[in-house]
Motif scaffolding. Structure first.
Motif, PDB file in Angstrom:
ATOM      1  N   GLU A   3      -6.160 -37.325 -38.082  1.00 15.76           N
ATOM      2  CA  GLU A   3      -4.390 -37.346 -38.561  1.00 15.76           C
ATOM      3  C   GLU A   3      -4.398 -37.738 -39.667  1.00 15.76           C
ATOM      4  O   GLU A   3      -3.436 -37.194 -40.548  1.00 15.76           O
ATOM      5  CB  GLU A   3      -3.691 -38.676 -37.531  1.00 15.76           C
ATOM      6  N   VAL A   7      -0.898 -33.276 -39.026  1.00 15.18           N
ATOM      7  CA  VAL A   7      -0.026 -34.742 -38.261  1.00 15.18           C
ATOM      8  C   VAL A   7       0.989 -33.453 -37.436  1.00 15.18           C
ATOM      9  O   VAL A   7       1.036 -32.497 -37.307  1.00 15.18           O
ATOM     10  CB  VAL A   7       0.371 -35.127 -38.712  1.00 15.18           C
ATOM     11  N   TRP A  11       4.611 -37.901 -35.737  1.00 14.45           N
ATOM     12  CA  TRP A  11       4.304 -38.325 -36.914  1.00 14.45           C
ATOM     13  C   TRP A  11       4.938 -38.403 -38.401  1.00 14.45           C
ATOM     14  O   TRP A  11       5.488 -39.350 -38.889  1.00 14.45           O
ATOM     15  CB  TRP A  11       2.748 -38.175 -37.075  1.00 14.45           C
ATOM     16  N   ASN A  15       7.700 -41.288 -40.230  1.00 13.34           N
ATOM     17  CA  ASN A  15       6.828 -40.966 -42.024  1.00 13.34           C
ATOM     18  C   ASN A  15       8.264 -40.978 -42.878  1.00 13.34           C
ATOM     19  O   ASN A  15       7.111 -41.613 -43.980  1.00 13.34           O
ATOM     20  CB  ASN A  15       5.438 -40.613 -41.622  1.00 13.34           C
TER      21      ASN A  15
END
Length: 264
Positions: A3, A7, A11, A15
């Motif tokens: 990652e 990603v 993800w 984030n």
């Protein structure tokens, strides 16, 4: 899959509210504005980080020119860049390699592309304004950089390194470096999901082409775009000894390098 290199949309969705997470859209500006983009993304179109004076080979723009693009997008050296396009990641991978070469510590490829993101998550056509930064590049030195030139490729041939051609079959048949194996970069992508194959499937696919992690690998294509995608894939899988022939076949032929013909 690592990652710190690739990603997932999940993800990014989890984030992207972090101030250091900076999605970067490398599609044409009209696509960014009219079709939509990941909320909060900066627009850095693919053509803007290619050397205008060397359009045939599509080489890197230079450290200062690239730093100006990041500065205008409000990007700082500590930000995490998440690059995406709408072409299975091949143009975004070029931004990944460019940022890496100019010393950006944390750059990642979105697994999938804008279409993969838009199937599950919010998009917007709203403009985003960024406060400009004064980005300072720190280009990798020769020992650190994955990019190699013609002389290094000649040396790699002498030591029986594995030359990997990432182009299509017809291109390979027309001309390729002697002894090269062909691995079409698109084979790593699932057309339906638009994402990379699973780690296990990628490993099996690469092995079927004779590409294994214990080898000394040199990638090339025509203008260093498609090799960028394969480079990211190999890096995400933990392959360590991978070089990128930046001049690729365009330079090789222009300098009267030896070639072979015939399909793989």
């Amino acid at each position: 899959m690592d990652e710190s290199v690739v990603v997932s949309p999940d993800w990014l969705a989890a984030n992207r509210d972090r101030p250091d997470i900076r999605p970067v859209d490398v599609r044409d500006a009209w696509e960014f504005d009219a079709i939509g983009h990941v909320p909060g993304a900066a627009s850095i179109p693919f053509d803007s980080y290619r050397d205008d004076s060397d359009a045939d080979r599509g080489t890197l723009p230079g450290a200062d020119a690239f730093a100006s693009l990041l500065s205008a997008a409000g990007i700082g050296p500590g930000d995490t860049l998440v690059a995406y396009d709408d072409t299975h990641g091949v143009f975004a991978a070029r931004l990944y390699l460019t940022a890496l070469e100019y010393g950006h510590d944390d750059v990642r490829l979105l697994n999938g592309d804008y279409s993969a993101w838009s199937r599950e998550y919010e998009t917007t056509t709203a403009a985003t304004e960024f406060e400009a930064t004064n980005y300072e590049p720190h280009p990798l030195d020769r020992e650190e950089s994955p990019l190699v030139g013609r002389e290094a490729v000649e040396a790699a041939r002498e030591r029986d390194a594995l030359l990997v051609d990432t182009r299509e079959r017809d291109e390979f048949a027309e001309a390729h470096l002697p002894g090269a194996v062909r691995f079409d970069w698109r084979e790593a992508v699932d057309d339906e999901t638009r994402r990379l194959l699973s780690e296990g499937d990628l490993e099996g696919l690469l092995e079927s082409h004779g590409i294994t992690r214990d080898q000394d690998i040199v990638l090339y294509c025509n203008t260093a775009r498609r090799i960028s995608h394969t480079y990211v894939v190999l890096r995400a899988l933990g392959y360590e000894d991978v070089a990128v022939y930046e001049g690729s076949l365009t330079e090789w032929i222009a300098m009267d390098g030896e070639i072979e013909t015939g399909a793989s």
